[in-house]
Write a protein that holds these residues in place. Structure first.
Motif, PDB file in Angstrom:
ATOM      1  N   ALA A 205       0.824  -1.273   0.112  1.00 16.21           N
ATOM      2  CA  ALA A 205      -0.027   0.071   0.151  1.00 16.21           C
ATOM      3  C   ALA A 205       0.861   1.395   0.038  1.00 16.21           C
ATOM      4  O   ALA A 205       0.522   2.238  -0.562  1.00 16.21           O
ATOM      5  CB  ALA A 205      -1.057   0.042   1.025  1.00 16.21           C
ATOM      6  N   LYS A 210       7.608   1.245   3.806  1.00 20.47           N
ATOM      7  CA  LYS A 210       8.821   0.474   3.300  1.00 20.47           C
ATOM      8  C   LYS A 210       9.891   1.389   2.768  1.00 20.47           C
ATOM      9  O   LYS A 210      10.772   0.745   2.243  1.00 20.47           O
ATOM     10  CB  LYS A 210       8.251  -0.315   2.055  1.00 20.47           C
ATOM     11  N   ALA A 229       0.208  -0.008  -4.795  1.00 27.01           N
ATOM     12  CA  ALA A 229      -0.043   1.463  -4.758  1.00 27.01           C
ATOM     13  C   ALA A 229       1.315   2.249  -4.514  1.00 27.01           C
ATOM     14  O   ALA A 229       1.130   3.493  -5.179  1.00 27.01           O
ATOM     15  CB  ALA A 229      -1.090   1.463  -3.682  1.00 27.01           C
ATOM     16  N   GLY A 313      -5.334   3.080 -10.179  1.00 25.02           N
ATOM     17  CA  GLY A 313      -4.613   1.984 -10.490  1.00 25.02           C
ATOM     18  C   GLY A 313      -4.809   0.856  -9.558  1.00 25.02           C
ATOM     19  O   GLY A 313      -4.726   1.069  -8.376  1.00 25.02           O
ATOM     20  N   GLY A 341      -0.923  -5.599  -6.542  1.00 28.06           N
ATOM     21  CA  GLY A 341      -2.240  -5.057  -6.889  1.00 28.06           C
ATOM     22  C   GLY A 341      -3.095  -5.128  -5.566  1.00 28.06           C
ATOM     23  O   GLY A 341      -2.782  -6.032  -4.819  1.00 28.06           O
ATOM     24  N   GLU A 344      -6.544  -9.319  -3.129  1.00 26.56           N
ATOM     25  CA  GLU A 344      -7.737 -10.081  -2.668  1.00 26.56           C
ATOM     26  C   GLU A 344      -9.080 -10.027  -3.371  1.00 26.56           C
ATOM     27  O   GLU A 344      -9.961 -10.817  -3.158  1.00 26.56           O
ATOM     28  CB  GLU A 344      -8.163  -9.179  -1.323  1.00 26.56           C
ATOM     29  N   ASP A 376       1.249  -9.812   3.371  1.00 28.27           N
ATOM     30  CA  ASP A 376       0.474 -10.032   2.121  1.00 28.27           C
ATOM     31  C   ASP A 376       1.058 -10.961   1.128  1.00 28.27           C
ATOM     32  O   ASP A 376       0.320 -11.829   0.461  1.00 28.27           O
ATOM     33  CB  ASP A 376      -0.196  -8.891   1.854  1.00 28.27           C
TER      34      ASP A 376
HETATM   35  P1  AMP Z   1       1.213  -3.891   2.555  1.00 25.10           P
HETATM   36  O1  AMP Z   1       0.824  -4.430   3.667  1.00 25.10           O
HETATM   37  O2  AMP Z   1       1.828  -2.409   2.576  1.00 25.10           O
HETATM   38  O3  AMP Z   1       1.942  -5.023   1.793  1.00 25.10           O
HETATM   39  O4  AMP Z   1      -0.192  -3.581   1.593  1.00 25.10           O
HETATM   40  C1  AMP Z   1      -0.613  -4.612   1.051  1.00 25.10           C
HETATM   41  C2  AMP Z   1      -2.116  -4.017   0.683  1.00 25.10           C
HETATM   42  O5  AMP Z   1      -1.969  -3.126  -0.412  1.00 25.10           O
HETATM   43  C3  AMP Z   1      -3.219  -5.395   0.264  1.00 25.10           C
HETATM   44  O6  AMP Z   1      -4.149  -5.023   1.239  1.00 25.10           O
HETATM   45  C4  AMP Z   1      -3.489  -4.660  -1.217  1.00 25.10           C
HETATM   46  O7  AMP Z   1      -4.774  -4.796  -1.365  1.00 25.10           O
HETATM   47  C5  AMP Z   1      -3.247  -3.426  -1.026  1.00 25.10           C
HETATM   48  N1  AMP Z   1      -2.574  -2.722  -2.479  1.00 25.10           N
HETATM   49  C6  AMP Z   1      -1.885  -3.279  -3.246  1.00 25.10           C
HETATM   50  N2  AMP Z   1      -1.951  -2.615  -4.459  1.00 25.10           N
HETATM   51  C7  AMP Z   1      -2.821  -1.653  -4.373  1.00 25.10           C
HETATM   52  C8  AMP Z   1      -3.414  -0.470  -5.240  1.00 25.10           C
HETATM   53  N3  AMP Z   1      -2.723  -0.285  -6.352  1.00 25.10           N
HETATM   54  N4  AMP Z   1      -4.256   0.263  -4.651  1.00 25.10           N
HETATM   55  C9  AMP Z   1      -4.791   0.053  -3.419  1.00 25.10           C
HETATM   56  N5  AMP Z   1      -4.253  -0.775  -2.618  1.00 25.10           N
HETATM   57  C10 AMP Z   1      -3.389  -1.733  -3.040  1.00 25.10           C
END
Ligand code: AMP
Length: 418
Positions: A205, A210, A229, A313, A341, A344, A376
Motif C-alpha cells: 500500500a 517501506k 499502490a 490503478g 495490486g 484480495e 500479504d
Molecule cells: P502492505 O501491507 O503494505 O504490503 O499492503 C498490502 C495491501 O496493499 C493489500 O491489502 C493490497 O490490497 C493493497 N494494495 C496493493 N496494491 C494496491 C493498489 N494499487 N491500490 C490500493 N491498494 C493496493
C-alpha cells in the motif's frame, strides 16, 4: 556473532520457557472459539519435537489478540493447547494463568518431555510494559529461555525481552528456536552477501511503510521492481498523472530521493509501464469501520503513462508483469515483500500471481534463493498454491520489515551469543 540456538542446548530435566507466536485467527461458532488457521502452531512443531526428544520440561508462553490487560475469554489460549496436542500427538497441559503460585505448581509437576501452555500473557498490562517485576515472575518458572516467536521479536515486551535478560543475568542460556534460526538465516545472513543478480520486488500500500527497507536494499540490490499502490507515489514524483490511485503526495520527496540514490548506485529501479485501472464508486453500504464501501467498476488495461482523473490503478498490467517475470528469471537471489495490486479481489490478482509464478520458476528451474518477506506476499503465494515452492517464507509482518531495515530486534538482541 551468531546467536545460540536450541540445537546448542542440553536441556534434559531442565525447565525451558519457550516464547511462541500463537496469535492465530479464531472465530466463535456455537459459543466455542475455533482456530481458523493453525499455520503458526504448526511452525513451532520442529522446535517442540526437538525439545521433547531431549527430555526438556517445556513451558510455552504466548499472546493472543489485544485483551489490553483484561481476562478476555475469547482470547484464551486454551483452544490452542487442544490443537497443539492434536498436531504433536502428545499431551499438552494448560494452566489458566501465566504467573503466580498455581503456575509455579503446574511447572513443578512437569516431567521430562512434558509440555505446559500458559494462559495469554497479555491478560496482564505488565507484559507490553515490559515490567521488570512481571518479567521476574516469568523468569522464576524456567532455567533456560528459547524464543521461537520471530513475529513478536520487534517488541520489547516482558515475555520477548525482559524475561530473557533476567535469565541470562543469572547465567541461564537464552537461545533461538528453529523457526527463529531460519528467519535470522534467510532475512539476515543470506541477504548480507546475496548471490548476484539480487532482485528485490516491493509492493503493497504505502511507500512510507517501506521506504527504510528500500533505502537499505538500495545498498545491496542489483534491481528493484516496484508494484502495488506505492508505485503511484513514484509515478507522481516523476510528474505523471495518477488519477484516483492510492498515493502519498507528502512522500514524493522521499520517492525522489530513492530514485536519485538508485541512479547514483547504478541500481536498476523499475516502475510499472502499464496497469489495470478501475473506476471507484462510492456505495450506500458501510464497512466494518463504518466507512462507505467503494466498489471498483469497469476494470481495463491502461497502457498510457498517465491514469485518467476518474480511474485508479489497482494492479500492474500484463506488459509490466512480463518484464518483471523476465527480470526475475535472471535472478540468483530474490526478496519479495508486498503484493502488486489489490490481490484480495480476483479481478486484480493477476499481477501478483504472475510475479509469484516467476519467483517459483526462478527458484525451481534456476536454483535462485527466494525469500518472501512476510505479510500479504505470503498470503498471495499460499492463495496461488505456491507456498511450498519458494526457498523461505517469513512468519513475521512488522518484525520482518524492521529486520530488513537493519534494525536490531529486541527479542533477538536479548538472546545469548554462541
Ligand atoms: P502492505 O501491507 O503494505 O504490503 O499492503 C498490502 C495491501 O496493499 C493489500 O491489502 C493490497 O490490497 C493493497 N494494495 C496493493 N496494491 C494496491 C493498489 N494499487 N491500490 C490500493 N491498494 C493496493
Amino acid at each position: 556473532m551468531p546467536k545460540l540456538t536450541v540445537k546448542d542446548l542440553n536441556p534434559r530435566g531442565k525447565r525451558v520457557l519457550v516464547r511462541v507466536d500463537y496469535n492465530v485467527p479464531m472465530e466463535e461458532r456455537n459459543g466455542q472459539m475455533l482456530i481458523n488457521d493453525a499455520t503458526r502452531i504448526e511452525a513451532t512443531l520442529p522446535t517442540l519435537r526437538l525439545l521433547i526428544g531431549q527430555g526438556a520440561r517445556i513451558i510455552l508462553t504466548a499472546h493472543l489478540g489485544r485483551p489490553k490487560g483484561q481476562r478476555e475469554p475469547s482470547m484464551s489460549l486454551q483452544p490452542v493447547a487442544v490443537k497443539l496436542g492434536e498436531l504433536l500427538s502428545h499431551p499438552v497441559a494448560f494452566v489458566d494463568d501465566c504467573i503466580g503460585e498455581k503456575v509455579e505448581q503446574a511447572v513443578a509437576n512437569l516431567q521430562d518431555g512434558q509440555i505446559l501452555l500458559l494462559e495469554n500473557v497479555r491478560y496482564y498490562n505488565e507484559e507490553e510494559a515490559n515490567d521488570p517485576a512481571f518479567a521476574e515472575k516469568l523468569a522464576r518458572l524456567a532455567d533456560i529461555y528459547v524464543n521461537d516467536a520471530f513475529g513478536a521479536a520487534h517488541r520489547a515486551h516482558a515475555s520477548t525481552e525482559g524475561v530473557a535478560r533476567i535469565i541470562a543475568k543469572r547465567g541461564g542460556q537464552c537461545a533461538a528456536g528453529l523457526l527463529m534460526e531460519l528467519e535470522l538465516k534467510f532475512l539476515g545472513e543470506e541477504l548480507q552477501s546475496p548471490s548476484k543478480p539480487f532482485v528485490v520486488i516491493l509492493g503493497g500500500a504505502k511507500v512510507s511503510d517501506k521506504i527504510n527497507v528500500i533505502d537499505r536494499l538500495l545498498e545491496k540490490a542489483d534491481t528493484i521492481l516496484i508494484g502495488g499502490a506505492m508505485a503511484y507515489t513514484f509515478k507522481l514524483a516523476q510528474g505523471f498523472k495518477i488519477g484516483k490511485s492510492l498515493v502519498e503526495p507528502d512522500r514524493v520527496d522521499i520517492a525522489n530521493a530513492a530514485l536519485e540514490k538508485a541512479k547514483k548506485r547504478g541500481v536498476q529501479f523499475v516502475l510499472p509501464t502499464d496497469n489495470v485501472v478501475a473506476q471507484p464508486v462510492k456505495t450506500d453500504k458501510l464497512n466494518k469501520k463504518g466507512k462507505p464501501v467503494i466498489e471498483l467498476h469497469n476494470p481495463r488495461i491502461n497502457s498510457e503513462p498517465n491514469i485518467p482523473d476518474n480511474e485508479e490503478g489497482v494492479d500492474i498490467g500484463p506488459a509490466t508483469a512480463k518484464t518483471y517475470s523476465e527480470i526475475l528469471l535472471s535472478a540468483k537471489t530474490i526478496l519479495w515483500n508486498g503484493p502488486m495490486g489489490i490481490f484480495e479481489d480476483p479481478r486484480f490478482a493477476e499481477g501478483t500471481f504472475s510475479v509469484a509464478k516467476a519467483v517459483v520458476d526462478a527458484t525451481q528451474k534456476n536454483g535462485a534463493v527466494s525469500i518472501i518477506g512476510g505479510g500479504d506476499s505470503v498470503k498471495a503465494l499460499n492463495k496461488a498454491g505456491l507456498g511450498d515452492k519458494v526457498t523461505f517464507m517469513s512468519t513475521g509482518g512488522g518484525a520482518s520489515l524492521e529486520f530488513l531495515e537493519g534494525k536490531v530486534l529486541p527479542g533477538v538482541a536479548a538472546l545469548s551469543e554462541k
